[in-house]
Write a protein that holds these residues in place. Structure first.
Motif, PDB file in Angstrom:
ATOM      1  N   GLU A 226       0.847  -1.188   0.000  1.00 27.39           N
ATOM      2  CA  GLU A 226       0.000   0.000   0.000  1.00 27.39           C
ATOM      3  C   GLU A 226       0.882   1.237   0.000  1.00 27.39           C
ATOM      4  O   GLU A 226       1.990   1.233   0.565  1.00 27.39           O
ATOM      5  CB  GLU A 226      -0.911   0.035   1.228  1.00 27.39           C
ATOM      6  CG  GLU A 226      -2.023  -0.990   1.217  1.00 27.39           C
ATOM      7  CD  GLU A 226      -3.018  -0.727   2.334  1.00 27.39           C
ATOM      8  OE1 GLU A 226      -4.053  -0.072   2.088  1.00 27.39           O
ATOM      9  OE2 GLU A 226      -2.738  -1.163   3.462  1.00 27.39           O
ATOM     10  N   ALA A 227       0.413   2.294  -0.626  1.00 24.68           N
ATOM     11  CA  ALA A 227       1.164   3.551  -0.646  1.00 24.68           C
ATOM     12  C   ALA A 227       0.201   4.706  -0.873  1.00 24.68           C
ATOM     13  O   ALA A 227      -0.737   4.613  -1.662  1.00 24.68           O
ATOM     14  CB  ALA A 227       2.216   3.535  -1.749  1.00 24.68           C
ATOM     15  N   HIS A 340      -4.234   6.946  -3.465  1.00 22.01           N
ATOM     16  CA  HIS A 340      -3.918   5.695  -2.776  1.00 22.01           C
ATOM     17  C   HIS A 340      -3.711   4.601  -3.811  1.00 22.01           C
ATOM     18  O   HIS A 340      -4.567   4.371  -4.658  1.00 22.01           O
ATOM     19  CB  HIS A 340      -5.036   5.313  -1.808  1.00 22.01           C
ATOM     20  CG  HIS A 340      -4.820   3.973  -1.149  1.00 22.01           C
ATOM     21  ND1 HIS A 340      -3.652   3.662  -0.485  1.00 22.01           N
ATOM     22  CD2 HIS A 340      -5.609   2.875  -1.067  1.00 22.01           C
ATOM     23  CE1 HIS A 340      -3.731   2.432  -0.012  1.00 22.01           C
ATOM     24  NE2 HIS A 340      -4.902   1.928  -0.352  1.00 22.01           N
ATOM     25  N   TRP A 341      -2.546   3.954  -3.735  1.00 25.74           N
ATOM     26  CA  TRP A 341      -2.219   2.863  -4.633  1.00 25.74           C
ATOM     27  C   TRP A 341      -2.033   1.589  -3.826  1.00 25.74           C
ATOM     28  O   TRP A 341      -1.610   1.625  -2.669  1.00 25.74           O
ATOM     29  CB  TRP A 341      -0.929   3.159  -5.401  1.00 25.74           C
ATOM     30  CG  TRP A 341      -1.070   4.258  -6.421  1.00 25.74           C
ATOM     31  CD1 TRP A 341      -1.139   5.597  -6.176  1.00 25.74           C
ATOM     32  CD2 TRP A 341      -1.160   4.096  -7.835  1.00 25.74           C
ATOM     33  NE1 TRP A 341      -1.267   6.286  -7.355  1.00 25.74           N
ATOM     34  CE2 TRP A 341      -1.270   5.395  -8.392  1.00 25.74           C
ATOM     35  CE3 TRP A 341      -1.132   2.991  -8.694  1.00 25.74           C
ATOM     36  CZ2 TRP A 341      -1.379   5.607  -9.770  1.00 25.74           C
ATOM     37  CZ3 TRP A 341      -1.234   3.202 -10.059  1.00 25.74           C
ATOM     38  CH2 TRP A 341      -1.363   4.499 -10.581  1.00 25.74           C
ATOM     39  N   LEU A 352      -4.210   1.892  -8.981  1.00 27.80           N
ATOM     40  CA  LEU A 352      -4.812   3.040  -8.312  1.00 27.80           C
ATOM     41  C   LEU A 352      -6.131   2.609  -7.693  1.00 27.80           C
ATOM     42  O   LEU A 352      -7.008   2.059  -8.375  1.00 27.80           O
ATOM     43  CB  LEU A 352      -5.039   4.165  -9.321  1.00 27.80           C
ATOM     44  CG  LEU A 352      -5.656   5.461  -8.787  1.00 27.80           C
ATOM     45  CD1 LEU A 352      -4.742   6.104  -7.744  1.00 27.80           C
ATOM     46  CD2 LEU A 352      -5.909   6.419  -9.931  1.00 27.80           C
ATOM     47  N   ALA A 353      -6.283   2.842  -6.400  1.00 26.21           N
ATOM     48  CA  ALA A 353      -7.496   2.425  -5.704  1.00 26.21           C
ATOM     49  C   ALA A 353      -8.686   3.247  -6.178  1.00 26.21           C
ATOM     50  O   ALA A 353      -8.547   4.419  -6.557  1.00 26.21           O
ATOM     51  CB  ALA A 353      -7.313   2.586  -4.187  1.00 26.21           C
ATOM     52  N   ALA A 354      -9.841   2.643  -6.161  1.00 26.38           N
ATOM     53  CA  ALA A 354     -11.056   3.333  -6.578  1.00 26.38           C
ATOM     54  C   ALA A 354     -11.268   4.550  -5.700  1.00 26.38           C
ATOM     55  O   ALA A 354     -11.180   4.489  -4.478  1.00 26.38           O
ATOM     56  CB  ALA A 354     -12.255   2.397  -6.469  1.00 26.38           C
ATOM     57  N   GLY A 355     -11.490   5.696  -6.344  1.00 18.42           N
ATOM     58  CA  GLY A 355     -11.660   6.947  -5.611  1.00 18.42           C
ATOM     59  C   GLY A 355     -10.383   7.491  -5.044  1.00 18.42           C
ATOM     60  O   GLY A 355     -10.379   8.482  -4.329  1.00 18.42           O
TER      61      GLY A 355
END
Length: 356
Positions: A226-227, A340-341, A352-355
């Motif tokens: 996570e990053a 947020h990735w 890339l995380a949703a939203g």
């Protein structure tokens, strides 16, 4: 070889990138590198062991191994017209993943450094000229970049500030460690001692220009999945490190003695015994607001023993490609949304995380 090709193949990470790319392109090359690299690895038979089993669980007879000449021939005969950005990026990531400055290089690095294989890798290096995947390798630091926080978006943290205090503490600890190492560690570089091996300061804002590439190009990674990436804007007096001379000039201007604290680690990674220095980053901040290591600089210079003087050298170690370290308080979060990735477990690709 053309100068830019020669520059790439001068560097341990540049050679490894070319070797990894050749392995991506041909399975026979991968098998040959596996065997020849194992034979050259300092840990062969100890920390690195080769186990082969057939489907019924018995050890099969050993396969015939390629020679250096055969491997060089395979590399120089490669058809490289179909190199993709994805292949180059994966090879680049592998070259960064395998960097290590606290022990001997891997057998594959020794293999790539042999004259015969280095000369054959010129064929691979030349094929990279003009490719979209390499056009940013000489890019200077941009005003807009990304800081990476290896935590989730649910754990928001402001960017660190007061770099003057951070640098003062860093140099104080470095000098104390150097004095302690001089008293407690033997001068024999082969002695089994290890300690600080980085040539960069810790605790400063450091940024990259490209996401998601910058999430994968990390030396000595802890396997983060996570990053949070933070858009920042910064400007000022930025020193670009692209050549060996860029780094050694900085070391000569602001030398910090680290012989006792780096002697054993850097001997193992460079096979050089002698005096070592790195930049005194607190003093460098009086002249420079930030220092940026270009991709070209990383691939051609990182991990080498770089001559600062007649009996003095330095190493760029622990500094990721295309990373800018901000020595003065001239960079700010830009106000654009953070992202947020995440990376699925045991996979290479960041998403890339949703939203996010």
């Amino acid at each position: 070889m053309e100068p830019d090709i020669e520059q790439l193949l001068n560097g341990p990470r540049g050679r490894r990138l070319c070797l990894e790319l050749a392995m991506e392109m041909d399975q026979d090359i991968r098998i040959a590198v596996f065997h020849l690299g194992y034979n050259l690895d300092p840990g062969a038979g100890r920390s690195r062991r080769m186990l082969t089993m057939d489907p019924v669980g018995e050890a099969p007879p050993p396969l015939p191994e390629s020679t250096m000449e055969e491997l060089a021939g395979l590399i120089t005969s490669l058809d490289l017209r179909n190199i993709t950005t994805e292949l180059v990026q994966h090879a680049f990531q592998r070259a960064v993943d395998t960097a290590r400055y606290w022990q001997e290089p891997e057998g594959e690095d020794f293999l790539a450094a042999t004259q015969e294989i280095t000369e054959s890798l010129a064929h691979v290096a030349k094929s990279l000229e003009g490719k979209p995947a390499t056009l940013w390798w000489d890019q200077k630091a941009l005003p807009g970049q990304w800081a990476i926080d290896w935590r989730s978006a649910d754990d928001p943290t402001p960017l660190p500030r007061n770099p003057q205090h951070t640098l003062a503490e860093w140099v104080r600890k470095e000098r104390a460690e150097e004095l302690r190492a001089a008293k407690e560690r033997p001068q024999d570089p082969r002695a089994n001692f290890s300690g600080e091996w980085w040539s960069i300061p810790h605790g400063l804002i450091h940024t990259v220009a490209r996401i998601p590439e910058g999430l994968s190009l990390v030396e000595d990674s802890l396997g983060w999945e996570e990053a949070t990436v933070i858009p920042v804007a910064g400007t000022g007096r930025i020193l670009e490190i692209t050549t060996e001379e860029d780094w050694t000039t900085l070391c000569r201007a602001f030398p910090l003695e680290v012989t006792a604290s780096r002697r054993h680690d850097w001997f193992r990674t460079t096979d050089r015994h002698g005096r070592w220095v790195i930049p005194d980053w607190e003093q460098a901040a009086s002249t420079w607001d930030a220092v940026h290591l270009t991709v070209t600089g990383y691939l051609s210079v990182a991990g080498r023993a770089l001559a600062v003087g007649e009996d003095t050298s330095s190493v760029i170690a622990g500094w990721n490609p295309d990373t800018t370290f901000w020595l003065n308080d001239v960079v700010r979060e830009s106000g654009e949304p953070r992202q947020h990735w995440h990376r699925p477990h045991n996979q290479d690709e960041w998403q890339l995380a949703a939203g996010g």
